[in-house]
Structure formats: structure tokens, C-alpha cells
Design an enzyme around this catalytic site. Structure first.
Site, PDB file in Angstrom:
ATOM      1  CG  ASP A 253      -1.712  66.321  19.282  1.00  0.00           C
ATOM      2  OD1 ASP A 253      -0.506  66.481  19.523  1.00  0.00           O
ATOM      3  OD2 ASP A 253      -2.370  67.076  18.538  1.00  0.00           O
TER       4      ASP A 253
ATOM      5  NE  ARG B  32       3.269  64.280   9.206  1.00  0.00           N
ATOM      6  CZ  ARG B  32       2.623  65.338   9.697  1.00  0.00           C
ATOM      7  NH1 ARG B  32       1.354  65.538   9.374  1.00  0.00           N
ATOM      8  NH2 ARG B  32       3.229  66.191  10.483  1.00  0.00           N
TER       9      ARG B  32
ATOM     10  CE  LYS C  71       4.155  63.722  15.284  1.00  0.00           C
ATOM     11  NZ  LYS C  71       4.006  65.152  14.985  1.00  0.00           N
ATOM     12  CG  ASN C  72       4.527  66.313  18.550  1.00  0.00           C
ATOM     13  OD1 ASN C  72       4.941  66.065  17.419  1.00  0.00           O
ATOM     14  ND2 ASN C  72       3.243  66.378  18.843  1.00  0.00           N
TER      15      ASN C  72
ATOM     16  NE  ARG D 144      -0.898  73.331  12.822  1.00  0.00           N
ATOM     17  CZ  ARG D 144      -0.350  72.117  12.796  1.00  0.00           C
ATOM     18  NH1 ARG D 144      -0.835  71.231  11.959  1.00  0.00           N
ATOM     19  NH2 ARG D 144       0.664  71.785  13.559  1.00  0.00           N
TER      20      ARG D 144
ATOM     21  CB  CYS E 215      -1.934  70.855   7.638  1.00  0.00           C
ATOM     22  SG  CYS E 215      -2.346  70.995   9.364  1.00  0.00           S
TER      23      CYS E 215
END
Ligand code: EPZ
Length: 427
Positions: A305, A397, A22-23, A121, A116
Site C-alpha cells: 500500500d 476512499r 481504514k483497514n 482479488r 479491481c
């Protein structure tokens, strides 16, 4: 809202293919705006965040298609530099559309992404980098108006090796006039993937993966085809789930070199790990051992993560462990949920003190963010009894149907979709 219902206590076994990162895919999709024509990406997973990015590109005038793991983006009809607020709110990392839109249109309007569940952030490093390249930036009522008649290469030093800011500056600098040097750059594999994609389009970038990246601006970039790297965080999540359920699991289409720090931690916990090219085998036949201290920090150190996921392993380990989170100031929201399941964890500022327990017990828990949700799924797989994980959209997500991933490995995990939503989907 969907829920996941898990009957825990089964040891995972079998083989799973790890989907694309994803990243890596998100900045690469943004970078497709730097060229005119059809960009063809493979190994792109079906995730909510990818869907949001494709929606944003469509709202900017691009044609997009996502079939199986292939994405085609035709940017030749791109006609807007206004990033829609409703979509920006769904995915804060849309902020790295600034670089490509500024390079393509000389202008970009975007909204402050805001914080978030895991932290404030901030985006100051993004803005400082773009200003260094000649952008004029105004922030009015939460909107950011950014203009640059011409982007000029510059030396940019990052106060912190921000992944997103490094990516934004790379993309803005790719077609700037002259040379840009980013020092104290982020070194994540996703940065290297972006460099490789940009160079495939005709850019001239070296140094990604080190703390100094040099970008020689070129006049034009051209659409290309490209395969996105495997998702190291999804791979790490499966590895930890295999360990806590005392299973034996094989992962294919992964890149073990991107997981050195996790492999080191798991081996210290007594987990057996075999590596052969893009295949990894994980097995754990006895109770994991505690790991005295784990500190999250930018790559190649232990990734933030995977912090919440490995905390489940430490919660069941034999002994006392300390986890220090240095990247995000609010990334311990899973701790309260794990405590409901019987974990013994105390928090002091950005440190978690974990005393391993013999077992966790099924409970109804709530996902607060993407990786915290993944951690609760892992805890449910290991726990005795039934666990219900709510707010599953957070997990969607970053994981392509996490329940199917673990069903393939023998887990008893089902997704429950509310009847109203089922009726809606049927219409
Ligand atoms: C990327 O976020 C990832 N997201 C995150 O993954 C990951 O946790 C993070 O990098 C760190 O590895 C994507 O790539 C889409 P940062 P990013 O800028 O770029 C501070 C997931 O679960 N900071 O490296 O937003 C910031 O507040 C997600 O997949 C500033 O102070 O991360 C944070 O404390 C979560 N000013 C720290 O740096 C800035 O201008 C790390 O942020 C930018 C960041």
C-alpha cells in the site's frame, strides 16, 4: 467528478494529526455484528469506504451514527444476511462481512466481489477457511450462498497470509464451538487491532501479529467501546510527501512501530527521521538517494500500500532503483501517469526499474486506484508547475480530504468540484 489542482515545488512544513486506520475500522465495523447492542468506536475517519460499510450495516437493519471521529453501531435490530450487491460493488472488502453474518444468522448471501484496478482479488482463501469451520458454500451466477447450522473450530492453514481471509476466519471462529488455529496467518497491525477489539467484546484470541492465531470459541460476545489504531498508510504517505518536497514535517497520533520497513527505506534514501512515542519528525534537505531494491510483501515487510507512493521518491532520487511488487499483480497503473510527469520508469512483469530524474513536471493525470492516486498527489506536490489529478473519488476512499491534510503543511492544493455537483450538494 472532483479534481485536485496542485501548484508544486513548495517544501512541506508543519504538523499534522494522523487519522484512524481504514483497514482496521472496516473489519471492526463488520465484527460489531457478532454482538447485540451498541458498539462505540472512536478514531474512525470520514472516508468513502467507511460510509459504504455503514450503509451496508444500515441495510442489514443496524442503526448507525458517525459524529466527528465517533461511530456508534446498534446491531440489536440487525435482520438480514443479504449483503446488497450495489454496495458490494462499491467496496470489495465487504467480503469480510461473511464471517460475522455466518456466525450471527447461520447464513449469508453475498456477491462475488470481482477484481479491481490492482488485481484479480480472489476470495478462495476466505471460502476455504469458512468451509473448514463447517460452512456449506454454493456459488451461483456470481452469488455466494453460505450456510452453517453450527460453526465448529478447526485447524486452518493459509496458502497465502491473506489479510481479509485471516480476518474473516477470526470473526467466524470467535463464537464457533471449540478451538480454531490459523497458521500462516497475516500479521498486519490491523489483524492485531481486530483481535484486541474481539477480545474487548469477550472473545478469547491470542497470536495476532504472529503467523499463528488461536481462537477459543466462546458462546457470547458483548458490545463494547474501542479506539481504532492510527492509519500507517496515511502516515507513510505524508512521510514520503515530506521527503520528496524536501520539507520538515511532524506527524502526531501515529504508531512508528507499524512503519519500521518504510523508516528503514527512507533512512537508506538519506531522509532524517526522529521518533518519540506517537510522534515522528521527517526532514530531507537534499536530493534523496536511490534505494537499490525494494520488495513488497506481507507485513512486516515493505507494504504494497506504500509501493506507488515511494516510487515517486525513487523517481526523483539520485541513482537507479528497482521496485518488485509481489502482493498484487496489477499495481503499477500509476507508472504511466508518472511518466507523463517526466519520470523514467520501465516495467518488466512485476518489477519496476526506476532511473531518478532531477525534477517532475506538472501535468493532467488520472487516479486509477486509491494508492496510485495518493502517489500522483505526492508527485504533483514535488513537480514544477501545475498538476491536475482527476478521478479523486478513488483517493477519498482512504484519505479524509487529502487536500486539507497537505494544505495544513503549506501545500498549494485545491479541490475543484463540478458546478452541477455543487448545485446538487446545495439542494
Ligand atoms: C487488504 O486487502 C487491504 N484492504 C489492502 O489495502 C492491502 O493492500 C492488502 O490487505 C494487503 O496488505 C483492507 O484491509 C480493506 P489480501 P485484502 O487478501 O484483504 C490474494 C488499500 O489500499 N488472495 O491480503 O483484499 C489477492 O489476490 C487496500 O487500503 C487470494 O489469492 O488483501 C492478493 O494478490 C488495497 N485469495 C493477495 O492475496 C484470497 O482468498 C493479498 O490479498 C484472498 C487474497
Amino acid at each position: 467528478m472532483d479534481k485536485l489542482v496542485i501548484e508544486g515545488g513548495k517544501s512541506l512544513s508543519g504538523t499534522v494529526r494522523i487519522h484512524g486506520a481504514k483497514n482496521a475500522a472496516l473489519p471492526i465495523l463488520a465484527a460489531s455484528l457478532l454482538a447485540d447492542g451498541e458498539v462505540n468506536l472512536t478514531n474512525v475517519p470520514h472516508l468513502l469506504d467507511i460510509e459504504v460499510m455503514l450503509n451496508i450495516l444500515s441495510r442489514l437493519g443496524c442503526q448507525t451514527r458517525h459524529e466527528q471521529e465517533n461511530v456508534i453501531v446498534d446491531t440489536s435490530s440487525a435482520n438480514s444476511f443479504h449483503v446488497p450487491d450495489d454496495l458490494m460493488k462499491q467496496m470489495r472488502s465487504s467480503i469480510f462481512l461473511m464471517g460475522p453474518l455466518l456466525a450471527r444468522f447461520g447464513e449469508v448471501n453475498i456477491y462475488q466481489p470481482g477484481g479491481c484496478a490492482i488485481g484479480e482479488r480472489k476470495i478462495d482463501l476466505h471460502l476455504q477457511g469458512l468451509k473448514a469451520l463447517g460452512a456449506e458454500i454454493q456459488e451461483v451466477d456470481g452469488q455466494i450462498h453460505c450456510k452453517a447450522s453450527k460453526l465448529i473450530g478447526a485447524d486452518v492453514h493459509m496458502d497465502f497470509p491473506s489479510v481479509g481471509a485471516t480476518e474473516n476466519i477470526m470473526m467466524a471462529a470467535a463464537t464457533a464451538q471449540g478451538t480454531t488455529t490459523i497458521t500462516n496467518a497475516a500479521r498486519e497491525p490491523e489483524i492485531q487491532d481486530l483481535q484486541n477489539f474481539l477480545n474487548q467484546m469477550g472473545a478469547n484470541i491470542i497470536g495476532a501479529g504472529t503467523d499463528t492465531i488461536t481462537i477459543q470459541g466462546v458462546t457470547h460476545l458483548f458490545p463494547c467501546s474501542y479506539e481504532v489504531i492510527p492509519d500507517r498508510i496515511v502516515a507513510g504517505t505524508v512521510m514520503i510527501a515530506a521527503a520528496v518536497t524536501r520539507g520538515c514535517v511532524t506527524l502526531t497520533h501515529c504508531n512508528p512501530a507499524h512503519l519500521t520497513s518504510l523508516i528503514h527505506v527512507l533512512k537508506r534514501a538519506g531522509v532524517q527521521i526522529g521518533v518519540c512515542n506517537d510522534i515522528m519528525n521527517i526532514s530531507c534537505m537534499s536530493r534523496p538517494k536511490a534505494v537499490e531494491r525494494i520488495i513488497t510483501s506481507p507485513y512486516p515487510s515493505f507494504p504494497t500500500d506504500l509501493q506507488s507512493q515511494v516510487m515517486v521518491l525513487l523517481s526523483l532520487a539520485d541513482g537507479f532503483s528497482v521496485m518488485k511488487e509481489t502482493v498484487f499483480e496489477g499495481r503499477f497503473k500509476h507508472v504511466n501517469e508518472l511518466a507523463v510527469m517526466g519520470a523514467d520508469i520501465s516495467i518488466d512483469l512485476n518489477c519496476a526499474f526506476i532511473r531518478g530524474v532531477q525534477r517532475l513536471y506538472g501535468a493532467t493525470v488520472e487516479a486509477t486506484d486509491l494508492r496510485a492516486g495518493a502517489a500522483l498527489v505526492i508527485a504533483g506536490l514535488a513537480a514544477q508547475g501545475k498538476t491536475i489529478v482527476e478521478q479523486v473519488h478513488h483517493i477519498d476512499r482512504g484519505y479524509d480530504h487529502i487536500e486539507k491534510l497537505f494544505q495544513k503543511l503549506g501545500a498549494d492544493i485545491q479541490r475543484h468540484t463540478p458546478v452541477l455537483k455543487q448545485l446538487d450538494l446545495a439542494n
